[in-house]
Design a protein around this motif. Structure first.
Motif, short mmCIF file in Angstrom:
data_model
loop_
_atom_site.label_atom_id
_atom_site.label_comp_id
_atom_site.label_asym_id
_atom_site.label_seq_id
_atom_site.Cartn_x
_atom_site.Cartn_y
_atom_site.Cartn_z
N LYS A 1 -4.20 -10.10 5.38
CA LYS A 1 -3.95 -9.93 6.59
C LYS A 1 -2.71 -9.48 7.23
CE LYS A 1 -2.88 -12.47 10.39
NZ LYS A 1 -3.23 -11.64 12.10
N TYR A 2 -1.99 -9.37 6.16
CA TYR A 2 -0.73 -8.02 6.41
C TYR A 2 -0.79 -6.93 5.30
CZ TYR A 2 1.24 -11.81 9.20
OH TYR A 2 1.38 -12.64 10.43
N VAL A 3 0.65 -5.95 5.89
CA VAL A 3 0.59 -4.73 4.82
C VAL A 3 1.59 -4.80 4.85
CG1 VAL A 3 -0.24 -2.49 4.13
CG2 VAL A 3 -2.06 -3.92 5.51
N ILE A 4 2.33 -4.70 3.86
CA ILE A 4 3.48 -3.62 3.77
C ILE A 4 3.63 -2.48 3.10
CG2 ILE A 4 6.35 -4.02 2.49
CD1 ILE A 4 5.78 -7.22 2.19
N ILE B 1 0.86 -1.06 0.03
CA ILE B 1 0.48 0.33 -0.17
C ILE B 1 0.85 1.21 -0.12
CG2 ILE B 1 -1.78 1.65 0.95
CD1 ILE B 1 -2.81 -1.31 0.13
N THR B 2 0.37 2.33 -0.46
CA THR B 2 1.09 3.86 -0.88
C THR B 2 -0.01 4.42 -0.76
OG1 THR B 2 1.38 3.96 -3.19
CG2 THR B 2 3.39 2.88 -1.75
N GLY C 1 4.84 5.60 -7.55
CA GLY C 1 6.34 5.77 -7.76
C GLY C 1 7.70 5.25 -6.69
N VAL C 2 6.72 4.74 -5.55
CA VAL C 2 7.51 3.87 -4.87
C VAL C 2 7.93 3.13 -4.68
CG1 VAL C 2 6.53 6.46 -2.87
CG2 VAL C 2 5.72 4.05 -3.36
N GLY C 3 7.73 2.70 -5.13
CA GLY C 3 8.72 0.46 -5.60
C GLY C 3 7.22 0.14 -4.62
N LYS C 4 6.10 -0.05 -5.57
CA LYS C 4 5.12 -1.22 -4.62
C LYS C 4 4.85 -1.94 -5.68
CE LYS C 4 1.01 1.02 -5.98
NZ LYS C 4 0.57 0.56 -7.45
#
Length: 254
Positions: free
Chosen positions: A138-141, A8-9, A13-16
């Motif tokens: 379940k998880y977020v990066i 998530i962003t 442009g941040v590498g998602k």
């Protein structure tokens, strides 16, 4: 049953998309069954994996109950994917009633038992599409660049995550903040990394030990629609994403 992880962003442009692509490739090489979901109307992940996006079923069709998600899956070289297209932009206006936060979660029910992991590429915004992604995960990066604007964006994303956790998905957890395009020789990068760690400690959110260093090979691989890990195996980017995968495995997220 698949463990669902999203990237998530607040802005692009941040590498998602790069992170989703690389993690899927790394897991595939470990023998895991992986499905990627492209939830960005720009469909950059779909492009980078060579998925078709025209005259095919997409995640929009699955979320609007026009077709089962199983029939939207495309098998690509690196991983399986349910692609996106511009129709996703209309979802926010088309669905305004109750339970619209669970359209993606409900759509994935029919495919969860077929995979070990489902990795979702979110849109660069905090609207209903991202809320759907968070409700299903379940998880977020949280990827960010080592600059002050990305750091400010992270705080807004975390606010959205906290809202979704409270209202829609109490099982949701933040896997960590991932620093992308890092250069240890740049003073600003080192300072921003330190500030990110202080912020993370304050709000009890982990920062990954692994940082993704600047690497031209990553951009080249995506432009050429190649496997990021295989394109230049000895490149900094490939090594860093393999290290990140190992860190996620050690922590029990993968």
């Amino acid at each position: 049953m698949a463990r669902i992880i999203s990237v998530i962003t607040q802005k692009g442009g941040v590498g998602k998309t790069t992170t989703v692509n690389a993690l899927a490739a790394a897991l595939n090489k470990c023998g895991r069954r992986v499905l990627c979901i492209d939830m960005d109307p720009q469909a950059n992940l779909s492009f980078s994996l060579r998925a078709e996006t025209e005259d095919v079923y997409t995640i929009y069709d699955a979320m609007t109950n026009q077709i089962d998600a199983l029939d939207c899956i495309q098998r690509c070289t690196t991983t399986d994917i349910i692609p996106a297209d511009m129709l996703l932009n209309a979802l926010e206006m088309e669905y305004t009633g109750e339970n619209r936060e669970y359209l993606l979660k409900d759509a994935l029910e029919s495919v969860k038992n077929l995979y070990d992991y489902i990795i979702i590429d979110s849109p660069p915004s905090l609207g209903i599409l991202t809320v759907n992604v968070l409700s299903a995960s379940k998880y977020v990066i949280l990827p960010m660049l080592p600059d002050i604007f990305s750091l400010q964006g992270i705080t807004k994303v975390i606010e959205t995550i906290q809202y979704v956790k409270k209202s829609c998905n109490p099982r949701l957890e933040i896997a960590g903040i991932l620093i992308n395009r890092y250069n240890k020789h740049q003073k600003l990068h080192k300072e921003t990394y330190g500030t990110a760690q202080l912020l993370a400690q304050k709000i009890n959110v982990p920062v990954f030990k692994t940082v993704i260093r600047n690497s031209k090979s990553i951009s080249e691989a995506q432009s050429l629609q190649c496997d990021i890990i295989d394109y230049q195996k000895r490149s900094k980017g490939a090594k860093d994403y393999q290290t990140l995968t190992s860190e996620l495995m050690e922590r029990g997220i993968f």
